[in-house]
Scaffold this motif. Structure first.
Motif, PDB file in Angstrom:
ATOM      1  N   GLN A 116      57.598  26.478  63.475  1.00  0.00           N
ATOM      2  CA  GLN A 116      58.161  25.281  64.112  1.00  0.00           C
ATOM      3  C   GLN A 116      59.670  25.410  64.286  1.00  0.00           C
ATOM      4  OE1 GLN A 116      57.753  21.700  61.844  1.00  0.00           O
ATOM      5  NE2 GLN A 116      58.789  20.451  63.374  1.00  0.00           N
ATOM      6  N   ALA A 117      60.362  25.847  63.241  1.00  0.00           N
ATOM      7  CA  ALA A 117      61.823  25.944  63.286  1.00  0.00           C
ATOM      8  C   ALA A 117      62.312  26.965  64.304  1.00  0.00           C
ATOM      9  CB  ALA A 117      62.358  26.301  61.903  1.00  0.00           C
ATOM     10  N   LEU A 118      61.551  28.037  64.493  1.00  0.00           N
ATOM     11  CA  LEU A 118      61.975  29.109  65.398  1.00  0.00           C
ATOM     12  C   LEU A 118      61.324  29.025  66.769  1.00  0.00           C
ATOM     13  CD1 LEU A 118      61.993  31.972  62.774  1.00  0.00           C
ATOM     14  CD2 LEU A 118      63.984  30.899  63.841  1.00  0.00           C
ATOM     15  N   GLY A 119      60.496  28.028  66.979  1.00  0.00           N
ATOM     16  CA  GLY A 119      59.865  27.855  68.287  1.00  0.00           C
ATOM     17  C   GLY A 119      58.837  28.918  68.606  1.00  0.00           C
ATOM     18  N   LEU A 120      58.177  29.428  67.585  1.00  0.00           N
ATOM     19  CA  LEU A 120      57.151  30.449  67.786  1.00  0.00           C
ATOM     20  C   LEU A 120      55.773  29.803  67.727  1.00  0.00           C
ATOM     21  CD1 LEU A 120      58.625  33.158  65.397  1.00  0.00           C
ATOM     22  CD2 LEU A 120      58.778  33.109  67.888  1.00  0.00           C
ATOM     23  N   SER A 121      54.824  30.377  68.435  1.00  0.00           N
ATOM     24  CA  SER A 121      53.473  29.805  68.426  1.00  0.00           C
ATOM     25  C   SER A 121      52.794  30.015  67.076  1.00  0.00           C
ATOM     26  CB  SER A 121      52.633  30.397  69.549  1.00  0.00           C
ATOM     27  OG  SER A 121      52.564  31.800  69.405  1.00  0.00           O
ATOM     28  N   ARG A 122      53.076  31.149  66.438  1.00  0.00           N
ATOM     29  CA  ARG A 122      52.430  31.451  65.163  1.00  0.00           C
ATOM     30  C   ARG A 122      53.269  32.456  64.400  1.00  0.00           C
ATOM     31  NH1 ARG A 122      48.400  34.132  62.346  1.00  0.00           N
ATOM     32  NH2 ARG A 122      48.148  36.004  63.582  1.00  0.00           N
ATOM     33  N   VAL A 123      53.289  32.287  63.075  1.00  0.00           N
ATOM     34  CA  VAL A 123      53.960  33.239  62.191  1.00  0.00           C
ATOM     35  C   VAL A 123      52.986  33.582  61.070  1.00  0.00           C
ATOM     36  CG1 VAL A 123      55.830  33.527  60.507  1.00  0.00           C
ATOM     37  CG2 VAL A 123      56.289  32.410  62.679  1.00  0.00           C
ATOM     38  N   ASP A 124      52.808  34.866  60.797  1.00  0.00           N
ATOM     39  CA  ASP A 124      51.962  35.285  59.683  1.00  0.00           C
ATOM     40  C   ASP A 124      52.690  35.009  58.378  1.00  0.00           C
ATOM     41  OD1 ASP A 124      49.994  36.263  61.378  1.00  0.00           O
ATOM     42  OD2 ASP A 124      50.895  38.272  61.453  1.00  0.00           O
ATOM     43  N   ALA A 125      51.941  34.603  57.365  1.00  0.00           N
ATOM     44  CA  ALA A 125      52.527  34.307  56.059  1.00  0.00           C
ATOM     45  C   ALA A 125      53.243  35.529  55.483  1.00  0.00           C
ATOM     46  CB  ALA A 125      51.451  33.807  55.100  1.00  0.00           C
ATOM     47  N   ALA A 126      52.748  36.710  55.800  1.00  0.00           N
ATOM     48  CA  ALA A 126      53.361  37.945  55.300  1.00  0.00           C
ATOM     49  C   ALA A 126      54.745  38.187  55.917  1.00  0.00           C
ATOM     50  CB  ALA A 126      52.449  39.133  55.587  1.00  0.00           C
ATOM     51  N   GLN A 127      55.036  37.550  57.047  1.00  0.00           N
ATOM     52  CA  GLN A 127      56.310  37.755  57.741  1.00  0.00           C
ATOM     53  C   GLN A 127      57.422  36.810  57.290  1.00  0.00           C
ATOM     54  OE1 GLN A 127      57.255  39.975  60.517  1.00  0.00           O
ATOM     55  NE2 GLN A 127      55.704  41.031  59.312  1.00  0.00           N
ATOM     56  N   VAL A 128      57.116  35.817  56.467  1.00  0.00           N
ATOM     57  CA  VAL A 128      58.111  34.814  56.083  1.00  0.00           C
ATOM     58  C   VAL A 128      59.284  35.453  55.338  1.00  0.00           C
ATOM     59  CG1 VAL A 128      58.514  32.732  54.697  1.00  0.00           C
ATOM     60  CG2 VAL A 128      56.468  32.916  56.114  1.00  0.00           C
ATOM     61  N   GLY A 129      59.010  36.392  54.453  1.00  0.00           N
ATOM     62  CA  GLY A 129      60.092  37.084  53.725  1.00  0.00           C
ATOM     63  C   GLY A 129      60.989  37.872  54.672  1.00  0.00           C
ATOM     64  N   ALA A 130      60.383  38.548  55.635  1.00  0.00           N
ATOM     65  CA  ALA A 130      61.159  39.309  56.618  1.00  0.00           C
ATOM     66  C   ALA A 130      61.953  38.372  57.528  1.00  0.00           C
ATOM     67  CB  ALA A 130      60.240  40.197  57.436  1.00  0.00           C
ATOM     68  N   LEU A 131      61.398  37.203  57.861  1.00  0.00           N
ATOM     69  CA  LEU A 131      62.145  36.212  58.651  1.00  0.00           C
ATOM     70  C   LEU A 131      63.356  35.705  57.878  1.00  0.00           C
ATOM     71  CD1 LEU A 131      59.265  34.180  60.308  1.00  0.00           C
ATOM     72  CD2 LEU A 131      60.993  35.550  61.481  1.00  0.00           C
ATOM     73  N   ARG A 132      63.176  35.510  56.573  1.00  0.00           N
ATOM     74  CA  ARG A 132      64.306  35.085  55.723  1.00  0.00           C
ATOM     75  C   ARG A 132      65.394  36.170  55.730  1.00  0.00           C
ATOM     76  NH1 ARG A 132      64.424  31.005  52.398  1.00  0.00           N
ATOM     77  NH2 ARG A 132      62.158  30.818  52.317  1.00  0.00           N
ATOM     78  N   ASP A 133      64.976  37.428  55.648  1.00  0.00           N
ATOM     79  CA  ASP A 133      65.913  38.551  55.707  1.00  0.00           C
ATOM     80  C   ASP A 133      66.652  38.572  57.049  1.00  0.00           C
ATOM     81  OD1 ASP A 133      67.270  40.948  55.152  1.00  0.00           O
ATOM     82  OD2 ASP A 133      65.559  42.198  55.749  1.00  0.00           O
ATOM     83  N   LEU A 134      65.920  38.353  58.138  1.00  0.00           N
ATOM     84  CA  LEU A 134      66.539  38.318  59.466  1.00  0.00           C
ATOM     85  C   LEU A 134      67.548  37.172  59.564  1.00  0.00           C
ATOM     86  CD1 LEU A 134      66.778  39.276  62.406  1.00  0.00           C
ATOM     87  CD2 LEU A 134      64.806  37.817  62.930  1.00  0.00           C
ATOM     88  N   HIS A 135      67.174  36.005  59.068  1.00  0.00           N
ATOM     89  CA  HIS A 135      68.085  34.851  59.080  1.00  0.00           C
ATOM     90  C   HIS A 135      69.366  35.167  58.310  1.00  0.00           C
ATOM     91  CE1 HIS A 135      69.846  30.966  58.371  1.00  0.00           C
ATOM     92  NE2 HIS A 135      69.499  30.979  57.106  1.00  0.00           N
ATOM     93  N   GLN A 136      69.237  35.738  57.114  1.00  0.00           N
ATOM     94  CA  GLN A 136      70.420  36.079  56.311  1.00  0.00           C
ATOM     95  C   GLN A 136      71.263  37.152  57.001  1.00  0.00           C
ATOM     96  OE1 GLN A 136      68.543  37.088  52.605  1.00  0.00           O
ATOM     97  NE2 GLN A 136      68.445  34.950  51.923  1.00  0.00           N
ATOM     98  N   THR A 137      70.623  38.098  57.650  1.00  0.00           N
ATOM     99  CA  THR A 137      71.341  39.152  58.374  1.00  0.00           C
ATOM    100  C   THR A 137      72.149  38.555  59.532  1.00  0.00           C
ATOM    101  OG1 THR A 137      69.664  40.787  57.797  1.00  0.00           O
ATOM    102  CG2 THR A 137      71.057  41.282  59.701  1.00  0.00           C
ATOM    103  N   VAL A 138      71.527  37.671  60.302  1.00  0.00           N
ATOM    104  CA  VAL A 138      72.228  37.033  61.423  1.00  0.00           C
ATOM    105  C   VAL A 138      73.371  36.162  60.905  1.00  0.00           C
ATOM    106  CG1 VAL A 138      71.973  35.366  63.301  1.00  0.00           C
ATOM    107  CG2 VAL A 138      70.270  37.160  62.996  1.00  0.00           C
ATOM    108  N   ALA A 139      73.145  35.429  59.814  1.00  0.00           N
ATOM    109  CA  ALA A 139      74.202  34.589  59.236  1.00  0.00           C
ATOM    110  C   ALA A 139      75.378  35.450  58.774  1.00  0.00           C
ATOM    111  CB  ALA A 139      73.647  33.764  58.081  1.00  0.00           C
ATOM    112  N   GLN A 140      75.110  36.587  58.122  1.00  0.00           N
ATOM    113  CA  GLN A 140      76.176  37.495  57.689  1.00  0.00           C
ATOM    114  C   GLN A 140      76.924  38.075  58.883  1.00  0.00           C
ATOM    115  OE1 GLN A 140      74.120  40.418  55.367  1.00  0.00           O
ATOM    116  NE2 GLN A 140      73.881  39.061  53.581  1.00  0.00           N
ATOM    117  N   LEU A 141      76.208  38.426  59.916  1.00  0.00           N
ATOM    118  CA  LEU A 141      76.812  38.984  61.124  1.00  0.00           C
ATOM    119  C   LEU A 141      77.744  37.970  61.775  1.00  0.00           C
ATOM    120  CD1 LEU A 141      76.224  41.629  63.033  1.00  0.00           C
ATOM    121  CD2 LEU A 141      75.217  39.895  64.467  1.00  0.00           C
ATOM    122  N   VAL A 142      77.275  36.745  61.928  1.00  0.00           N
ATOM    123  CA  VAL A 142      78.088  35.697  62.550  1.00  0.00           C
ATOM    124  C   VAL A 142      79.299  35.357  61.682  1.00  0.00           C
ATOM    125  CG1 VAL A 142      78.081  33.250  63.191  1.00  0.00           C
ATOM    126  CG2 VAL A 142      76.217  34.738  63.922  1.00  0.00           C
TER     127      VAL A 142
END
Length: 192
Positions: free
Chosen positions: A37-63
């Motif tokens: 819902q937060a990312l506007g995706l139709s579906r996210v696998d539960a196994a991907q939530v940790g990797a999404l958190r990593d991506l979010h932190q990476t983008v936040a550090q980059l910005v």
């Protein structure tokens, strides 16, 4: 071009209503449905939530690095690593007038690879000088200034633009300064 994916990931955990917490969910990456819902995706696998958190932190550090003038080599390398599973196939369309138009057809095995690729491509396309933080002290949202003059100050007119002007008006009227247009004019001696 507006860097929508970059903005969504950078602002993911920032409060939408300053002082009242995030409007989406206390932790948008707490579960697969809230992440989708937060990312506007139709579906996210539960196994991907940790990797999404990593991506979010990476983008936040980059910005944050871009704004603070720090090196962004490590978060940029991590972003490239997260986008690496994305592959493209070159396609060529032939128009009726026999002109050729090449385009890329992307294949992304995971939501994380899709989002990381989009962020990388958006960063390559945008003018980084127009990437800004909202100037309202209570707000920390990131936005991309698309105005012609490049002078946008707030992520949105409502609430931040309106509230900031209200605050400035109220602090000006409390300090005893005259209201706009009501300046004191001294009478001219010997005048008509």
């Amino acid at each position: 071009m507006t860097p929508d994916t970059l903005l969504a990931l950078a602002n993911l955990s920032a409060p939408r209503k300053p002082g009242r917490g995030p409007a989406l969910h206390p932790d948008p990456l707490a579960s697969a449905p809230t992440a989708a819902q937060a990312l506007g995706l139709s579906r996210v696998d539960a196994a991907q939530v940790g990797a999404l958190r990593d991506l979010h932190q990476t983008v936040a550090q980059l910005v944050d690095g871009l704004f603070d003038g720090r090196s962004v080599a490590a978060p940029a390398a991590r972003l490239a690593e997260l986008a690496k599973p994305s592959t493209a196939t070159v396609r060529i369309d032939v128009a009726e007038d026999h002109t050729l138009r090449p385009w890329l057809e992307w294949s992304d095995p995971t939501a994380v690879a899709t989002l990381a690729r989009r962020v990388a491509l958006e960063l390559a396309e945008i003018d980084l000088a127009r990437l800004r933080r909202c100037e309202r002290p209570q707000c920390n949202l990131l936005f991309y200034d698309t105005t012609r003059s490049g002078t946008r100050r707030w992520h949105a007119e409502s609430p931040c633009g309106i509230r900031e002007r209200q605050r400035r008006y109220r602090t000006g009227s409390r300090s005893g300064s005259p209201a706009r247009g009501a300046e004191h004019v001294e009478p001219v001696a010997g005048g008509a």
